[in-house]
Design an enzyme around this catalytic site. Structure first.
Site, mmCIF file in Angstrom:
data_model
loop_
_atom_site.group_PDB
_atom_site.id
_atom_site.type_symbol
_atom_site.label_atom_id
_atom_site.label_comp_id
_atom_site.label_asym_id
_atom_site.label_seq_id
_atom_site.Cartn_x
_atom_site.Cartn_y
_atom_site.Cartn_z
ATOM 1 N N GLY A 58 0.604 -1.091 0.142
ATOM 2 C CA GLY A 58 0.161 -0.099 0.344
ATOM 3 C C GLY A 58 0.954 1.236 0.110
ATOM 4 O O GLY A 58 1.963 1.307 0.243
ATOM 5 N N GLN A 63 2.994 10.269 1.101
ATOM 6 C CA GLN A 63 4.471 9.319 1.292
ATOM 7 C C GLN A 63 5.208 9.604 0.101
ATOM 8 O O GLN A 63 6.578 9.827 0.208
ATOM 9 C CB GLN A 63 4.186 7.660 1.359
ATOM 10 C CG GLN A 63 3.877 7.156 2.766
ATOM 11 C CD GLN A 63 3.221 5.687 2.810
ATOM 12 O OE1 GLN A 63 2.536 5.268 1.989
ATOM 13 N NE2 GLN A 63 4.622 4.995 3.179
ATOM 14 N N CYS A 104 5.994 0.022 6.841
ATOM 15 C CA CYS A 104 6.089 0.677 6.167
ATOM 16 C C CYS A 104 6.967 1.029 5.405
ATOM 17 O O CYS A 104 7.921 1.078 6.101
ATOM 18 C CB CYS A 104 5.670 2.016 7.406
ATOM 19 S SG CYS A 104 5.051 3.302 6.240
ATOM 20 N N LEU A 105 6.118 1.365 4.418
ATOM 21 C CA LEU A 105 7.785 1.943 2.699
ATOM 22 C C LEU A 105 8.570 3.338 3.186
ATOM 23 O O LEU A 105 9.711 3.652 3.213
ATOM 24 C CB LEU A 105 7.362 2.259 1.593
ATOM 25 C CG LEU A 105 6.556 0.991 1.377
ATOM 26 C CD1 LEU A 105 6.129 0.992 -0.220
ATOM 27 C CD2 LEU A 105 7.422 0.138 1.048
ATOM 28 N N HIS A 146 -4.448 1.693 7.721
ATOM 29 C CA HIS A 146 -2.807 1.818 7.876
ATOM 30 C C HIS A 146 -2.913 3.623 7.034
ATOM 31 O O HIS A 146 -2.166 4.100 7.172
ATOM 32 C CB HIS A 146 -1.574 1.044 7.806
ATOM 33 C CG HIS A 146 -0.257 1.238 7.261
ATOM 34 N ND1 HIS A 146 0.391 0.958 8.014
ATOM 35 C CD2 HIS A 146 -0.025 2.081 5.965
ATOM 36 C CE1 HIS A 146 1.722 1.402 7.698
ATOM 37 N NE2 HIS A 146 1.799 2.317 7.353
ATOM 38 N N GLU A 147 -3.122 2.947 5.454
ATOM 39 C CA GLU A 147 -3.194 4.885 4.674
ATOM 40 C C GLU A 147 -3.852 5.594 4.528
ATOM 41 O O GLU A 147 -2.909 6.395 4.425
ATOM 42 C CB GLU A 147 -2.823 3.594 3.045
ATOM 43 C CG GLU A 147 -2.719 2.754 2.995
ATOM 44 C CD GLU A 147 -0.858 2.321 3.014
ATOM 45 O OE1 GLU A 147 -0.104 3.770 2.720
ATOM 46 O OE2 GLU A 147 -0.182 1.579 2.715
ATOM 47 N N HIS A 150 -1.760 8.080 7.091
ATOM 48 C CA HIS A 150 -0.998 8.668 6.946
ATOM 49 C C HIS A 150 -1.209 10.483 5.828
ATOM 50 O O HIS A 150 -1.243 11.014 5.689
ATOM 51 C CB HIS A 150 -0.301 8.097 5.050
ATOM 52 C CG HIS A 150 1.049 7.164 5.741
ATOM 53 N ND1 HIS A 150 2.376 7.473 6.006
ATOM 54 C CD2 HIS A 150 0.593 5.248 5.370
ATOM 55 C CE1 HIS A 150 2.886 6.485 6.185
ATOM 56 N NE2 HIS A 150 2.372 5.550 5.791
HETATM 57 ZN ZN ZN Z 1 2.964 3.366 5.833
#
Ligand code: ZN
Length: 182
Positions: A58, A63, A104-105, A146-147, A150
């Site tokens: 995701g 991000q 997480c990226l 989660h997204e 962000h």
């Molecule tokens: Zn993340």
């Protein structure tokens, strides 16, 4: 001849830079998308490409330093079932908690358990701007939450204890120093 024809339809994609925690820009609250023109679709295509390249499941626009409410997700094994959520909103359907070891990226190499509501109903606009509603549970519900965090300037570390968060921050700062020295 066939390959020439196929090439005509290949889209040019760009791998975007993913912001790393504790970058302050990850704290920006995203605004709703109002313009559904071709620039948005290019943005989405690039986000998908960036997510696949980084082997993530995701990615939120925040991000990649674009502060609009756009999320891409793909939980399929073959990475051929992208889900695009624009201007998402969610409602918890069941308070039962679901524990998942999140990563997480924007916080690479760090994983920890986060507890979130197991089932939720999500309303969003798709890639073409069509209104959609899905009921989701388990990993998909976790991933969407989660997204969506962000988009509100929240990273998953914010759900952990202060002690754990500080430990991650120290490690990241130490690694950054080592990188500079090296
Ligand atoms: Zn993340």
């Amino acid at each position: 001849m066939a390959s020439l024809l196929t090439n005509c339809f290949i889209k040019i994609m760009t791998i975007l830079t993913v912001l790393r925690f504790p970058d302050e820009r990850l704290r920006t609250v995203a605004k709703p998308v109002t313009d559904f023109g071709p620039a948005l679709q290019t943005q989405i295509d690039n986000m998908l490409e960036t997510m696949y390249e980084a082997q993530g499941i995701g990615l939120a626009a925040t991000q990649v330093n674009v502060h609009r409410q756009v999320i891409v997700i793909d939980l399929s094994e073959k990475k051929d079932a992208p889900l695009v959520l624009i201007n998402p909103s969610f409602e918890v359907l069941d308070d039962e908690a679901f524990d998942y070891q999140e990563g997480c990226l924007s916080v690479p190499t760090f994983y920890d358990d986060v507890e979130r509501p197991k089932q939720c109903k999500v309303k969003y606009l798709d890639y073409h701007g069509a209104e959609m509603t899905i009921d989701c549970d388990g990993l998909l519900a976790t991933c969407i939450q989660h997204e969506m965090d962000h988009l509100n300037g929240i990273v998953f570390l914010d759900h952990l204890s202060r002690l754990k968060r500080d430990r991650v921050l120290k490690k990241i700062q130490k690694d950054a120093k080592a990188e500079l020295v090296g």
